[in-house]
Every structure is written in C-alpha cells, then in structure tokens.
Design a protein around this motif. Structure first.
Motif, mmCIF file in Angstrom:
data_model
loop_
_atom_site.group_PDB
_atom_site.id
_atom_site.type_symbol
_atom_site.label_atom_id
_atom_site.label_comp_id
_atom_site.label_asym_id
_atom_site.label_seq_id
_atom_site.Cartn_x
_atom_site.Cartn_y
_atom_site.Cartn_z
ATOM 1 N N TYR A 20 -4.043 -4.073 -6.328
ATOM 2 C CA TYR A 20 -4.200 -5.526 -6.206
ATOM 3 C C TYR A 20 -2.950 -6.198 -5.637
ATOM 4 O O TYR A 20 -2.934 -7.419 -5.483
ATOM 5 C CB TYR A 20 -4.523 -6.140 -7.576
ATOM 6 C CG TYR A 20 -5.933 -5.849 -8.035
ATOM 7 C CD1 TYR A 20 -6.962 -6.762 -7.810
ATOM 8 C CD2 TYR A 20 -6.244 -4.662 -8.675
ATOM 9 C CE1 TYR A 20 -8.257 -6.491 -8.220
ATOM 10 C CE2 TYR A 20 -7.543 -4.388 -9.095
ATOM 11 C CZ TYR A 20 -8.536 -5.302 -8.859
ATOM 12 O OH TYR A 20 -9.821 -5.036 -9.266
ATOM 13 N N ALA A 21 -1.912 -5.433 -5.339
ATOM 14 C CA ALA A 21 -0.698 -6.017 -4.762
ATOM 15 C C ALA A 21 -0.955 -6.430 -3.319
ATOM 16 O O ALA A 21 -1.698 -5.774 -2.581
ATOM 17 C CB ALA A 21 0.456 -5.024 -4.834
ATOM 18 N N ALA A 22 -0.329 -7.506 -2.893
ATOM 19 C CA ALA A 22 -0.562 -8.042 -1.552
ATOM 20 C C ALA A 22 0.317 -7.377 -0.502
ATOM 21 O O ALA A 22 -0.012 -7.393 0.681
ATOM 22 C CB ALA A 22 -0.321 -9.557 -1.548
ATOM 23 N N CYS A 23 1.437 -6.792 -0.898
ATOM 24 C CA CYS A 23 2.343 -6.185 0.081
ATOM 25 C C CYS A 23 3.018 -4.966 -0.532
ATOM 26 O O CYS A 23 2.902 -4.697 -1.732
ATOM 27 C CB CYS A 23 3.388 -7.205 0.553
ATOM 28 S SG CYS A 23 4.480 -7.803 -0.758
ATOM 29 N N ARG A 24 3.723 -4.254 0.304
ATOM 30 C CA ARG A 24 4.387 -3.036 -0.153
ATOM 31 C C ARG A 24 5.459 -3.332 -1.188
ATOM 32 O O ARG A 24 5.711 -2.521 -2.090
ATOM 33 C CB ARG A 24 5.001 -2.311 1.055
ATOM 34 C CG ARG A 24 5.670 -0.994 0.702
ATOM 35 C CD ARG A 24 6.213 -0.319 1.936
ATOM 36 N NE ARG A 24 6.953 0.881 1.604
ATOM 37 C CZ ARG A 24 7.571 1.651 2.485
ATOM 38 N NH1 ARG A 24 7.522 1.315 3.778
ATOM 39 N NH2 ARG A 24 8.218 2.727 2.104
ATOM 40 N N LEU A 25 6.077 -4.504 -1.086
ATOM 41 C CA LEU A 25 7.104 -4.871 -2.068
ATOM 42 C C LEU A 25 6.525 -4.858 -3.478
ATOM 43 O O LEU A 25 7.130 -4.320 -4.416
ATOM 44 C CB LEU A 25 7.657 -6.257 -1.738
ATOM 45 C CG LEU A 25 8.545 -6.376 -0.501
ATOM 46 C CD1 LEU A 25 8.833 -7.830 -0.192
ATOM 47 C CD2 LEU A 25 9.840 -5.609 -0.711
ATOM 48 N N GLY A 26 5.341 -5.469 -3.645
ATOM 49 C CA GLY A 26 4.717 -5.507 -4.962
ATOM 50 C C GLY A 26 4.287 -4.131 -5.430
ATOM 51 O O GLY A 26 4.434 -3.798 -6.615
ATOM 52 N N LEU A 30 5.521 -2.322 -8.823
ATOM 53 C CA LEU A 30 4.602 -1.837 -9.854
ATOM 54 C C LEU A 30 4.730 -0.335 -10.064
ATOM 55 O O LEU A 30 4.345 0.172 -11.123
ATOM 56 C CB LEU A 30 3.165 -2.197 -9.475
ATOM 57 C CG LEU A 30 2.817 -3.688 -9.581
ATOM 58 C CD1 LEU A 30 1.462 -3.962 -8.948
ATOM 59 C CD2 LEU A 30 2.820 -4.131 -11.034
ATOM 60 N N ASP A 31 5.227 0.361 -9.093
ATOM 61 C CA ASP A 31 5.436 1.793 -9.273
ATOM 62 C C ASP A 31 6.465 2.066 -10.358
ATOM 63 O O ASP A 31 6.502 3.161 -10.937
ATOM 64 C CB ASP A 31 5.876 2.418 -7.947
ATOM 65 C CG ASP A 31 5.745 3.930 -7.955
ATOM 66 O OD1 ASP A 31 4.664 4.418 -8.343
ATOM 67 O OD2 ASP A 31 6.721 4.607 -7.593
ATOM 68 N N GLU A 32 7.302 1.066 -10.636
ATOM 69 C CA GLU A 32 8.313 1.198 -11.691
ATOM 70 C C GLU A 32 7.808 0.669 -13.028
ATOM 71 O O GLU A 32 8.588 0.555 -13.980
ATOM 72 C CB GLU A 32 9.574 0.423 -11.290
ATOM 73 C CG GLU A 32 10.157 0.847 -9.949
ATOM 74 C CD GLU A 32 11.238 -0.103 -9.477
ATOM 75 O OE1 GLU A 32 11.501 -1.091 -10.198
ATOM 76 O OE2 GLU A 32 11.818 0.138 -8.400
ATOM 77 N N ASP A 273 4.842 -10.750 -6.414
ATOM 78 C CA ASP A 273 3.633 -10.009 -6.020
ATOM 79 C C ASP A 273 3.135 -9.142 -7.172
ATOM 80 O O ASP A 273 1.919 -9.021 -7.402
ATOM 81 C CB ASP A 273 3.944 -9.147 -4.797
ATOM 82 C CG ASP A 273 2.685 -8.558 -4.177
ATOM 83 O OD1 ASP A 273 1.585 -9.068 -4.483
ATOM 84 O OD2 ASP A 273 2.793 -7.608 -3.392
ATOM 85 N N ALA A 274 4.046 -8.537 -7.921
ATOM 86 C CA ALA A 274 3.646 -7.711 -9.075
ATOM 87 C C ALA A 274 2.977 -8.566 -10.145
ATOM 88 O O ALA A 274 1.961 -8.157 -10.739
ATOM 89 C CB ALA A 274 4.870 -6.995 -9.644
#
Length: 783
Positions: A20-26, A30-32, A273-274
């Motif tokens: 559901y994140a809008a960009c790679r930054l989010g 969330l990977d963390e 984003d997260a």
C-alpha cells in the motif's frame, strides 16, 4: 523478539502493508517495521497512523506522485560526483513533491486536528531555488535544454546548420544518381549520413563506405562532398558533450549544497508514506486502532488472525492479565488452540509496531518488553533433537530473560515425552513463570494441567469448543471451562465396535470418568446460560426497538401538534388583523359621516353590525347555553317556542323567534328578519307559549312586528300609532317591543316616553342598547 517475529509470520503482514506504499521510500521504511522500543513511541506511531486514516477518509491520500528514492544520488553529489540529467530531474521531483505534500497537509489543519502529521511535514526543507535551477536547464524528458548556457545554444545552432548542409549535399547527390541507389533515402550509419548505393555502382559515387547490407546488394556510402561537413558536425557534437558535462557538474554542485537537507526530506517522506500505507491497509481490511496498556492486560474483542479470511474466521474474545495471568487452553486437535496463541502474539507485535489490528471492536493490548514463543514441532534428525528436546531448547533460554512485563506463548507444553513426567515438568515450568509474574498462554492435552488451573488462583482453564454431533470444531474459545478430548465420542461416531469402546471405558479410572462427566455438565450449563443470555439479549433488542418506535411516534405527534398550533395561531392572527382593519375602516367612515352630516340611528345600527361581522368567529359554546336540535327542539329536549331569545350562530347576533315552522325558525334581529335551521341557533332564553285568544277576538291582528318606526311623525299621530301598536302586541303575546322615534330635537322621544310611563300594559321602558339604536329607540317590556 526476532524469533517471535519469525514464528508468528510477522513478515507476511509487513509485505501486505508494503503493497500500500505509494513510493519506494515508504516501502523501504516499512521493510524496517518492527515493535517500537518504548511505549511512548508506539503511542505516537498509532496516533500518527490514526491521523493518516482520518485524512485519507476525508481528503484522500497525499500527492506522492513523482517522489522517488534519491538518497544514493544525493550521496554521490555530496562526494563531488556528477549526476546525470535523469538523476537531477528525480531530485527536482522530490523537492516539488515534498512541497506539495506539506501544502496539502497545511490546507486542512483547520478542518482536522493532526499534530503528528503537521509536525512531521513542518520539517520538510523547501529547496525551491535548487528545483528552479534544475528545471531551467533539464527538460522533462531528461535532456539538457538549449537555454542551459550560451555556449550550448551556439553549438547546437551551429550543429543544426551543418547537419542541414550535409542533408542538402546528400539530396543533391541523390537527385543526380538516383538510378544508382537502391532506394531514394538518406540512411544513418553510426554518426554519418549515407546513401544506399547498389553494389554494382559503388565505384561511381566517390566517398567513404560505412556499411554493407546483409545481402551484399547495397553499400552505404557517405559522399565525398559531405565528408568535410560531417566531420565538422562530429567536432561540434564533441564540444556539445563537453559543455553538457560542465552544466551537469555545476548542477551537481548546487545539489551537493543541499544534499543533507534533501536526504532529511527523503526520510520524512518515507515516514509519511509508511504512515499512510498502514492507514490504507487498515481501512481496506477494516482493522481497528488498539489501545496500548501499561498494566499487563489484554482485552481482545472480536479479533481474528490477520492471515485468515475475515469472512470465515471465528472472532476471538479473550481477556488476560486482569483477574488471571495464565491461560491454559485444552481441547481436541485441529480445534484452533495454536491459532489462538498465534493471534494473541501477532496482534501484540502489530500493536507494538504502531499498526492497527484485525478486530471488529476496539481492543486493548498490553505493552511487553519481550514476546517469547514456542510454537510448532522443530524436530531435527540432523541435530539429533526429538520433539521434546526441541521444545525444551526453546524454553530454557527464556528463564534468564523473562520479566513481569513479558508475554510467553507455549504450544503443547510438556509434550513429546512420558505423560506423567511431561505433566509434572509442565506444572513446574508454569510455577516458575507464575513466580516471575509474566503473562502466559499455554495449550496442552494433559488432564493434570486442567486440575492445575483449578488449583492455581492466577490460572484459568479455557477450551476450544467442539461439536460432538458433527465431529467438527467450532473454533470458539470458551474461558473458564476445560476442554474434553472427545476421543471415545469421535471413535464411536466413526464406527469403532461397541465392544472395543466399552473395554476402553472400563479401563478409564473412576477419577477420570468423574472429571469428564463434570466437564460435560459444565459445558451443558454453559450452553444453557449462553442460550438464555442470547434470548435475553434478543428481548432487550426488541424492547429497545419498540421504545425507539414509540419515541419516534411521540416525536412525530408532538411535531404535528406543534404544527397545528402554529397554523391555528397564524389563522387567528390573520383573523384579528382583518377585524382590526375592518374596524378601522368603519370607524373612519363614522368619523367622516359625523363630520359631513349628522348620523341617523339606522345607519349606526347597520355599521355596528358590520363591525360585529368583522370580528373572528367565536367558538361555539358547550355548557351554559342550549343548541337547537331539530323540529324546533333544543338540546336536552327543550322546545323552542315563538318569543324565545336565541343567538344566530352564523351571524353572531341575538334575536327573537317569531315563528316555528317544522325545520325552520323565523328570527327577528332588530330590523332584520331571517329564517334559519334549529341547528344554527343557540337558545339563550325560552318564553312560554302565548295564550290562545278567545273566539270572540279572532279578528285581532296575528302578525305584529317587534318594532314600530314613528320617525318624522307629529306627536299626536305618533302617540295614536304607539297606542294601537301596544294593544296589538299585547294581544299577540309579545313581551318585548321597540319604538323607533329617532333623536332629532328630542320632543317626539320625550312625548312617547311620558305616554309609556302611564300606559297600563307597560311594565318598564328603557333606551335602546349599543346595538339597538341607542337613545333613538325606546325598548318596552309589556306586562
């Protein structure tokens, strides 16, 4: 904690949220995702996600379009590297996206309270000048614009001019040697413009051969006349590349100056984003915000495991840590015991990570310093570990770290070894965990642990409900009742011979049988209590619905009554206004008549009747006056006779009944005589019927008016007429008559009144009332 995250499959939930994140930054943020380090951090994270959800529901998501992860590019620029045009364009998009996101949040601060979002967005650095410089030199297609520098603009103009000359030369050669060409086109080979010449004519066109077709039939030749111009184009292109490299280097230096601020922007955008990804995931799956508690209490309400289908999952209601700290779950295999443990553990990890949880109602989850999990069979042949050994290897380390703020989840405690020793070891482990004060949930099949839960004040039994009739688990957790294995019942339903079943039952100890019977009785009592509670709840709902219905009806009736009252008041107001207007008109007419010429009595009477008619209609009386019925009868059987005084309701005037003719009354009202129905009059005073005249007086007048008008006559003539009129009135049985003489000089009035004062049939006389002509009329009462 890492082992708990792995066993409870936390990463699968994390992957769902990342989608559901809008960009790679989010997604990288969330990977963390993992439990926060403190209760305060978890509270802030949950509040921020809640704000993001409210914002998303009311205004939509934030504009993350164009935002990408540019942190590697920023690091390259910071150490002096030269960025490409596409890298610079991505950085400009990041700056623009950060500004749009901050403005979107600031635009709704008055409509929605979101302190965490606005505080986070306030930290975004607006490198607008850097963005302007990049966009001024780098176009949207990631190419350098001509306006990037005067040198680049001159070089490109010169290159285009030389390329045009080359094309002109080629077109001229093509026209002159068209028959030698395979086709009349200009082909590009490498950086050179060539003509496709047939191989048999290759020596007839001087130039440089750059390529040959795969068939060998075509030779691509750059004519000698165009070679010099082409070389110049190549030289210009080399200068152009050097100038572009210089422009990119300069822009990279500009980016390096704000690299740290932009990297901080990227971290802020990743966090936003997260938060919005968590909110969007919770909204899509109908998860609710949990309440984190610091007192070691769990209250899960209508919760379900997040990896189960919500439509099919049986909701879980569970309380732990309030009246008991250890929960011992028993019941048949595949009944849902392990899923219950995983649900408690996974929801705890999600809440501590600042995520909403799968629950239909708001749930409460205790903050833990550690979650210890031993679920599943990790038997390993390579490590020579049995089921019992693998479980024990996981349990031993927790004793060195477990505290009163820990959550311990143990599946099949003591399993995999001798039942007697396994049960004893399980109870010893529970005693130690109980002494540490931690919260424990355990699944087991040992009957000794059921007895342990009855004996230990901090422990309670629970079971997974099982339907013996269908041989299927219901997956409902029942607190306070231990579970039954139901092995014999299942075997009987599956067709095991009765003799075998009887032999098995005979081998059960008396104590085991009593325990199983007690559990069965408790289950029956629980089902009856649940059924009674459900019936009471349904009756309560029905009563509540009935109450709401009556309240709605009462509200509607009150509203209707209020509407009718307002309409009646409005009608009364309009009637009074009309009466006042008519009264003012009549008064004005009276004043005008008084001013212009004297007013006559009959004109005053007529105007007064107009005034009375302008008044609003009076309500009809009930008690105190009789309404006429029919055939000359009043209410209550009173007969209206000639001479009765009545009020004509339709006119609002009093009058005297002259004649009763079936369903019609003839009523005299001053100078007005009318016929009305008995139902339209109100009886004020009845009169006795007149005495019949003797036969010798049949010739006397039968129809005598209620008034005599002698205005304008001489006194002698008027007296004679009054005398005859009084005789006729007495003979006709009238008791009240009026003589209209007018006011004038008063001579006629005084003469008539002196005559009346000495008349033998006159009882009293008096001037007329306000509605009877006043002093211009004398009302006579006869004996």
């Amino acid at each position: 904690m890492d082992r708990a995250l792995k066993i409870l499959e936390f990463d699968r939930i994390k992957s769902e949220i990342q989608s559901y994140a809008a960009c790679r930054l989010g997604r990288e943020k969330l990977d963390e995702l993992k439990p926060c380090t403190s209760l305060e951090d978890a509270h802030r994270e949950l509040s921020a996600v809640d704000e993001a959800l409210q914002f998303d529901l009311r205004f939509g998501s934030l504009p993350f379009g164009g935002v990408t992860d540019v942190r590697p590019m920023l690091k390259k620029a910071a150490i002096g590297g030269t960025l490409s045009a596409s890298d610079l364009l991505a950085i400009a998009n990041l700056i623009h996206g950060g500004r749009m996101i901050r403005q979107a949040l600031e635009a709704h601060t008055d409509e929605l309270e979101m302190p965490h979002l606005t505080a986070k967005a306030a930290g975004l650095f607006d490198a607008r000048q850097t963005e302007v410089e990049i966009r001024d030199k780098v176009q949207d297609d990631a190419t350098i614009a001509d306006r990037a520098s005067p040198v680049l603009q001159r070089l490109r103009q010169e290159r285009r001019h030389m390329e045009s000359r080359v094309r002109q030369v080629l077109e001229d050669v093509m026209r002159r040697h068209q028959r030698m060409l395979q086709e009349p086109v200009i082909a590009l080979r490498g950086n050179s413009f060539c003509l496709p010449v047939r191989v048999e004519f290759k020596n007839q066109i001087p130039g440089v051969v750059h390529d040959v077709s795969s068939s060998g039939a075509t030779v691509f030749i750059e004519p000698q006349a165009a070679v010099e111009a082409s070389h110049r184009v190549q030289a210009i292109m080399a200068e152009e590349e050097r100038e572009i490299e210089r422009i990119l280097s300069a822009l990279s230096g500009v980016v390096a100056g704000v690299a740290d601020a932009l990297e901080a922007n990227a971290d802020i955008l990743a966090c936003l984003d997260a938060w919005f990804a968590k909110a969007a995931h919770a909204n899509a799956h109908e998860w609710t915000r949990p309440t984190l508690r610091d007192d070691g209490v769990w209250k899960l309400r209508q919760a379900w495991h997040p990896l189960l289908d919500k439509a099919q999952a049986v909701p879980l209601d569970l309380t732990l840590g309030e009246t008991f700290t250890m929960l011992l779950i028993t019941g048949p295999n595949t009944g849902g015991k392990t899923v219950t443990l995983k649900t408690v553990g996974l929801l705890t990890l999600l809440a501590m990570s600042g995520c909403f949880v799968p629950a239909r109602r708001a749930s409460e989850i205790a903050w833990c310093d550690e979650v210890y999990v031993d679920i599943g069979d990790e038997q390993s042949i390579e490590q020579s570990l049995s089921t019992f050994s693998s479980h024990l290897r996981n349990i031993v380390p927790l004793f060195s770290r477990v505290t009163s703020r820990s959550l311990v989840l143990l599946d099949e405690l003591g399993a995999g070894t001798d039942p007697t020793e396994g049960a004893s070891l399980a109870m010893a482990i529970l005693d130690e965990l109980n002494a540490r004060g931690c919260r424990v949930a355990v699944t087991t099949h040992y009957p000794e642990l059921k007895a342990y839960a009855f004996r230990e004040p901090n422990a309670v039994n629970a079971s997974m409900e099982f339907d013996v009739e269908t041989l299927r688990p219901t997956y409902r957790l029942v607190i306070g009742v231990p579970g039954r294995s139901n092995a014999l019942a299942i075997a009987e339903r599956l067709g095991l011979p009765r003799s075998v079943l009887e032999r098995a039952r005979s081998m059960l100890s008396t104590e085991d049988v009593r325990v199983e019977d007690l559990i069965a009785q408790m289950e029956r009592a629980r089902r009856e209590a649940e059924r009674a509670a459900q019936e009471a709840l349904e009756e309560q709902r029905a009563a509540e619905q009935l109450r709401l219905t009556w309240e709605a009806q009462k509200k509607a009736l009150d509203a209707e009554a209020e509407r009718i009252r307002r309409e009646a008041a409005e009608q009364a107001r309009r009637a009074v206004e009309r009466a006042q207007a008519e009264a003012e008109r009549i008064i004005a007419e009276l004043r005008k008549m008084r001013t212009d010429h004297g007013v006559k009595d009959h004109e005053l009477v007529a105007l007064r009747k107009q005034l009375e008619g302008a008044l609003p209609e009076q309500p009809k009386r009930g008690a105190g006056a009789s309404r006429a019925g029919g055939s000359g009868s009043g209410s209550g059987g009173v007969v209206i006779r000639p001479g009765a005084v009545v009020r004509v309701l339709t006119l609002g005037q009093k009058g005297e009944v002259l004649e009763v003719d079936g369903e019609t009354l003839t009523v005299q009202m001053g100078a007005l005589r009318t016929k009305v129905r008995p139902a339209d009059v109100e009886l004020l005073q009845n009169r006795p019927a007149p005495v019949q005249a003797p036969p010798s007086r049949r010739g006397l007048p039968k129809d005598v008016k209620l008034e005599l008008d002698v205005r304008g006559e001489l006194v002698e003539d008027a007296i004679a007429r009054v005398e005859k009129y009084l005789d006729d009135a007495v003979l006709s049985g009238l008791q009240r008559v009026a003589v209209i003489h007018g006011k004038g000089t008063g001579a006629l009035r005084d003469a008539i009144r002196r005559y009346l004062a000495g008349h033998r049939h006159v009882s009293t006389w008096a001037p007329g009332g306000p509605g009877e002509g006043g002093d211009g009329v004398t009302v006579v009462t006869l004996k």
